[in-house]
Design a protein around this motif. Sequence first.
Motif, PDB file in Angstrom:
ATOM      1  N   THR A 105       0.844  -1.199   0.000  1.00  0.00           N
ATOM      2  CA  THR A 105       0.000   0.000   0.000  1.00  0.00           C
ATOM      3  C   THR A 105       0.878   1.247   0.000  1.00  0.00           C
ATOM      4  O   THR A 105       1.742   1.405   0.867  1.00  0.00           O
ATOM      5  N   ILE A 106       0.663   2.115  -0.970  1.00  0.00           N
ATOM      6  CA  ILE A 106       1.440   3.341  -1.084  1.00  0.00           C
ATOM      7  C   ILE A 106       0.493   4.530  -1.224  1.00  0.00           C
ATOM      8  O   ILE A 106      -0.679   4.365  -1.571  1.00  0.00           O
ATOM      9  N   SER A 107       1.018   5.710  -0.938  1.00  0.00           N
ATOM     10  CA  SER A 107       0.273   6.955  -1.145  1.00  0.00           C
ATOM     11  C   SER A 107       0.930   7.722  -2.277  1.00  0.00           C
ATOM     12  O   SER A 107       2.160   7.872  -2.302  1.00  0.00           O
ATOM     13  N   ILE A 108       0.114   8.215  -3.187  1.00  0.00           N
ATOM     14  CA  ILE A 108       0.659   8.862  -4.381  1.00  0.00           C
ATOM     15  C   ILE A 108      -0.232  10.029  -4.773  1.00  0.00           C
ATOM     16  O   ILE A 108      -1.452   9.979  -4.613  1.00  0.00           O
ATOM     17  N   THR A 140      -7.816   5.944 -12.478  1.00  0.00           N
ATOM     18  CA  THR A 140      -6.865   5.416 -13.452  1.00  0.00           C
ATOM     19  C   THR A 140      -5.505   5.170 -12.813  1.00  0.00           C
ATOM     20  O   THR A 140      -4.838   4.176 -13.101  1.00  0.00           O
ATOM     21  N   MET A 141      -5.092   6.082 -11.934  1.00  0.00           N
ATOM     22  CA  MET A 141      -3.820   5.919 -11.243  1.00  0.00           C
ATOM     23  C   MET A 141      -3.815   4.637 -10.411  1.00  0.00           C
ATOM     24  O   MET A 141      -2.857   3.853 -10.440  1.00  0.00           O
ATOM     25  N   ARG A 142      -4.896   4.423  -9.654  1.00  0.00           N
ATOM     26  CA  ARG A 142      -4.981   3.206  -8.849  1.00  0.00           C
ATOM     27  C   ARG A 142      -4.968   1.961  -9.729  1.00  0.00           C
ATOM     28  O   ARG A 142      -4.338   0.956  -9.393  1.00  0.00           O
ATOM     29  N   SER A 143      -5.667   2.019 -10.850  1.00  0.00           N
ATOM     30  CA  SER A 143      -5.713   0.870 -11.754  1.00  0.00           C
ATOM     31  C   SER A 143      -4.342   0.562 -12.338  1.00  0.00           C
ATOM     32  O   SER A 143      -3.923  -0.605 -12.400  1.00  0.00           O
ATOM     33  N   GLU A 144      -3.626   1.592 -12.764  1.00  0.00           N
ATOM     34  CA  GLU A 144      -2.304   1.380 -13.364  1.00  0.00           C
ATOM     35  C   GLU A 144      -1.274   0.927 -12.329  1.00  0.00           C
ATOM     36  O   GLU A 144      -0.416   0.098 -12.627  1.00  0.00           O
ATOM     37  N   LEU A 145      -1.367   1.454 -11.111  1.00  0.00           N
ATOM     38  CA  LEU A 145      -0.424   1.037 -10.070  1.00  0.00           C
ATOM     39  C   LEU A 145      -0.644  -0.413  -9.677  1.00  0.00           C
ATOM     40  O   LEU A 145       0.305  -1.088  -9.247  1.00  0.00           O
TER      41      LEU A 145
END
Length: 277
Positions: A105-108, A140-145
Amino acid sequence: MSRISSSASIFVNYLRNPHHNFCVLHLEHSKHFSIRRKLPLNTVVNFVPQQQAWIVERFGKFHKVLDPGLNYLFPVIDEIKYVQSLKEIAIEIPSQSAITEDNVTISIDGVLYYRVVDPYLASYGIEDGEFAVVQLGQTTMRSELGKIKLDKIFQERAVLNLHIVAAINQASSAWGISCLRYEIKDISVPHKVKEAMQMMVAAERSKRAKILESEGIKESEINVAMGQKHARILLSEAKKVENINSAVGDSEATVLIASGQSKAIDLISDSLKKEQG
């Protein structure tokens, strides 16, 4: 009259969504009227600023888009309904949590740059284009990560940005909005994961140092062995040349001795012949 109808519509939406509190209702109400106050009035002779597009409705129906410069409108029946900026706009994508492919789990967070390319679609295709783009950027960011491991996120940041832009443009084309680029600002990982990554980096550096040291020792020993080999080859060649020279010298000496003896015998034989004659 328009404010009364707007207030009524907001109140109806509130009744449909009872979970919304009064604070949210008040913010939506304030935002709505702030947008209304920014709309220019129809002064018959209208001057549209550069990099803006004004959407005009006639009798409540879309009529045309006013381009920058001088434009004429009919009073009363023509109304400037929307104002779209054609400049490049930068919006901040708030920090959010995401799970990588290896379950970390990361924060971005990041910054999204977009531009309105079709004022008509930006006005009638979606209610709040900026809000939709922000939400789309986050999802989209969550999906790509979720498709990338933690170790590769820092290495493939540029590729990740391109994938996010392509995914956003695929959906936002129906809104008359084009995503120009997306930049990841900060990536935060849990403290324990950060310590583990630092230990991995230290171990990798120690491994590389030992490999470089062993390669240096190897090259040094190879150089010493090659030097000894060349020294022995040169020594043997020197002995060979010496033996050859010695043999050649002995051979030439033997030939000279034999030649001298032959000449001496010939002289003696000539002298004996003269005495007998």
